[in-house]
Write a protein that holds these residues in place. Structure first.
Motif, PDB file in Angstrom:
ATOM      1  N   GLY A  43      37.006   3.032 -11.420  1.00  0.00           N
ATOM      2  CA  GLY A  43      37.662   3.901 -10.448  1.00  0.00           C
ATOM      3  C   GLY A  43      38.477   3.104  -9.456  1.00  0.00           C
ATOM      4  N   VAL A  44      39.306   3.805  -8.668  1.00  0.00           N
ATOM      5  CA  VAL A  44      40.091   3.161  -7.602  1.00  0.00           C
ATOM      6  C   VAL A  44      39.650   3.642  -6.221  1.00  0.00           C
ATOM      7  CG1 VAL A  44      42.109   2.670  -9.037  1.00  0.00           C
ATOM      8  CG2 VAL A  44      41.978   4.850  -7.801  1.00  0.00           C
ATOM      9  N   GLY A  45      38.716   4.599  -6.184  1.00  0.00           N
ATOM     10  CA  GLY A  45      38.183   5.089  -4.922  1.00  0.00           C
ATOM     11  C   GLY A  45      36.819   5.712  -5.150  1.00  0.00           C
ATOM     12  N   LEU A  46      35.987   5.662  -4.125  1.00  0.00           N
ATOM     13  CA  LEU A  46      34.654   6.259  -4.205  1.00  0.00           C
ATOM     14  C   LEU A  46      34.210   6.616  -2.790  1.00  0.00           C
ATOM     15  CD1 LEU A  46      32.294   6.879  -6.261  1.00  0.00           C
ATOM     16  CD2 LEU A  46      31.289   4.721  -5.482  1.00  0.00           C
ATOM     17  N   ALA A  47      33.696   7.846  -2.633  1.00  0.00           N
ATOM     18  CA  ALA A  47      33.223   8.307  -1.323  1.00  0.00           C
ATOM     19  C   ALA A  47      31.706   8.412  -1.330  1.00  0.00           C
ATOM     20  CB  ALA A  47      33.854   9.673  -1.004  1.00  0.00           C
ATOM     21  N   ALA A  48      31.119   8.241  -0.145  1.00  0.00           N
ATOM     22  CA  ALA A  48      29.659   8.259  -0.009  1.00  0.00           C
ATOM     23  C   ALA A  48      28.994   9.511  -0.607  1.00  0.00           C
ATOM     24  CB  ALA A  48      29.262   8.077   1.460  1.00  0.00           C
ATOM     25  N   PRO A  49      29.572  10.717  -0.468  1.00  0.00           N
ATOM     26  CA  PRO A  49      28.921  11.876  -1.094  1.00  0.00           C
ATOM     27  C   PRO A  49      28.780  11.713  -2.613  1.00  0.00           C
ATOM     28  CG  PRO A  49      30.736  12.588   0.311  1.00  0.00           C
ATOM     29  CD  PRO A  49      30.727  11.098   0.325  1.00  0.00           C
ATOM     30  N   GLN A  50      29.676  10.936  -3.210  1.00  0.00           N
ATOM     31  CA  GLN A  50      29.614  10.730  -4.661  1.00  0.00           C
ATOM     32  C   GLN A  50      28.431   9.857  -5.076  1.00  0.00           C
ATOM     33  OE1 GLN A  50      34.029   9.667  -4.861  1.00  0.00           O
ATOM     34  NE2 GLN A  50      33.652  10.651  -6.842  1.00  0.00           N
ATOM     35  N   VAL A  51      27.806   9.193  -4.100  1.00  0.00           N
ATOM     36  CA  VAL A  51      26.563   8.470  -4.386  1.00  0.00           C
ATOM     37  C   VAL A  51      25.396   9.119  -3.633  1.00  0.00           C
ATOM     38  CG1 VAL A  51      27.659   6.298  -5.058  1.00  0.00           C
ATOM     39  CG2 VAL A  51      27.067   6.669  -2.646  1.00  0.00           C
ATOM     40  N   GLY A  52      25.607  10.389  -3.241  1.00  0.00           N
ATOM     41  CA  GLY A  52      24.521  11.193  -2.693  1.00  0.00           C
ATOM     42  C   GLY A  52      24.323  11.151  -1.194  1.00  0.00           C
ATOM     43  N   LEU A  53      25.262  10.547  -0.453  1.00  0.00           N
ATOM     44  CA  LEU A  53      25.094  10.422   1.003  1.00  0.00           C
ATOM     45  C   LEU A  53      26.175  11.207   1.750  1.00  0.00           C
ATOM     46  CD1 LEU A  53      24.395   6.594   1.107  1.00  0.00           C
ATOM     47  CD2 LEU A  53      22.726   8.417   1.466  1.00  0.00           C
ATOM     48  N   PRO A  54      25.794  12.186   2.580  1.00  0.00           N
ATOM     49  CA  PRO A  54      26.773  13.000   3.300  1.00  0.00           C
ATOM     50  C   PRO A  54      27.263  12.320   4.584  1.00  0.00           C
ATOM     51  CG  PRO A  54      24.582  13.848   3.718  1.00  0.00           C
ATOM     52  CD  PRO A  54      24.416  12.669   2.787  1.00  0.00           C
ATOM     53  N   ILE A  55      27.837  11.127   4.420  1.00  0.00           N
ATOM     54  CA  ILE A  55      28.355  10.369   5.571  1.00  0.00           C
ATOM     55  C   ILE A  55      29.819  10.018   5.328  1.00  0.00           C
ATOM     56  CG2 ILE A  55      26.117   9.444   6.295  1.00  0.00           C
ATOM     57  CD1 ILE A  55      26.832   6.834   4.799  1.00  0.00           C
ATOM     58  N   ARG A  56      30.545   9.782   6.446  1.00  0.00           N
ATOM     59  CA  ARG A  56      31.996   9.578   6.375  1.00  0.00           C
ATOM     60  C   ARG A  56      32.331   8.118   6.051  1.00  0.00           C
ATOM     61  NH1 ARG A  56      34.239  14.308   8.104  1.00  0.00           N
ATOM     62  NH2 ARG A  56      36.350  13.486   8.247  1.00  0.00           N
ATOM     63  N   VAL A  57      32.128   7.771   4.778  1.00  0.00           N
ATOM     64  CA  VAL A  57      32.455   6.431   4.286  1.00  0.00           C
ATOM     65  C   VAL A  57      33.127   6.592   2.936  1.00  0.00           C
ATOM     66  CG1 VAL A  57      31.540   4.196   3.524  1.00  0.00           C
ATOM     67  CG2 VAL A  57      30.439   5.399   5.424  1.00  0.00           C
ATOM     68  N   PHE A  58      34.262   5.904   2.743  1.00  0.00           N
ATOM     69  CA  PHE A  58      34.812   5.793   1.397  1.00  0.00           C
ATOM     70  C   PHE A  58      35.489   4.441   1.232  1.00  0.00           C
ATOM     71  CE2 PHE A  58      38.022   8.320   3.718  1.00  0.00           C
ATOM     72  CZ  PHE A  58      39.225   7.702   3.409  1.00  0.00           C
ATOM     73  N   VAL A  59      35.538   3.996  -0.020  1.00  0.00           N
ATOM     74  CA  VAL A  59      36.117   2.696  -0.347  1.00  0.00           C
ATOM     75  C   VAL A  59      37.253   2.895  -1.342  1.00  0.00           C
ATOM     76  CG1 VAL A  59      33.948   1.475   0.092  1.00  0.00           C
ATOM     77  CG2 VAL A  59      34.455   2.223  -2.232  1.00  0.00           C
TER      78      VAL A  59
END
Length: 196
Positions: A43-59
């Protein structure tokens, strides 16, 4: 550590995420795991909810896009070597012309659709050192950021499709949530008891 990616249908993907306090436990370790998970899934992006965490972090790391010959030299240059962690991001403005681009999502494998987004984005966020920044991005780089930003707002790219297109994809989306799909990375399916 590679984390399982949460599949379509999990309620965490629909949550408006909370800001992260500066003393959030093991934040840098989480960010590192998110990059490793994203790279493992190509992938080229991943957000914290996608790993089960409802916090405002994405890479985001758009380097793989930079070699695409169909892109303009400007987009290739902007994408090459762009790697950024966005914490507590909030969009200031989306502007410019709307344009369509074929998007996909690691939480919704094997579905790709043309999505319209504005071409310029101004966003405020903090980096992993909690230094606040306000940046403006455009073109494909803005689009990748907009897609990941949507995740922390509880929005999926399929939400932007027409009602007819959504109905046409309903069966595929149901199968994804049930784990009736072959993927080459670890996923957690809401209708299955364990990740696979």
């Amino acid at each position: 550590m590679i984390l399982p990616i949460v599949a379509y249908g999990d309620p965490v993907l629909r949550k408006v995420c909370k800001d992260v306090p500066e003393d959030f436990p093991k934040l840098k370790e989480l960010v590192s795991n998110m990059y490793e998970t994203m790279y493992n899934a190509n992938g080229v992006g991943l957000a914290a909810p996608q790993v089960g965490l409802p916090i405002r972090v994405f890479v985001i790391d758009t380097s793989p896009f930079a070699d695409d010959d169909d892109l303009s030299p400007e987009d290739q240059k902007a994408l090459k070597g762009f790697k950024q962690t966005f914490i507590n991001a909030h969009v200031e403005e989306e502007s410019g012309t709307e344009w369509a681009f074929n998007e996909g999502c690691l939480s919704i494998p094997e579905i790709r659709e043309d999505i319209k987004r504005k071409d310029t984005l101004t966003i405020t966020f903090v980096d992993t050192d909690f230094k606040e920044r306000t940046e403006t991005y455009d073109g494909l780089l803005a689009r990748v950021i907009q897609h990941e930003y949507d995740h922390i707002e509880g929005i999926l790219f399929t939400d932007k499709l027409s009602p007819l297109k959504k109905r046409m994809l309903k069966g595929k989306l149901t199968n994804i949530s049930k784990g009736k799909i072959d993927v080459e990375y670890r996923m957690r399916f809401p209708k299955l008891k364990k990740a696979r």
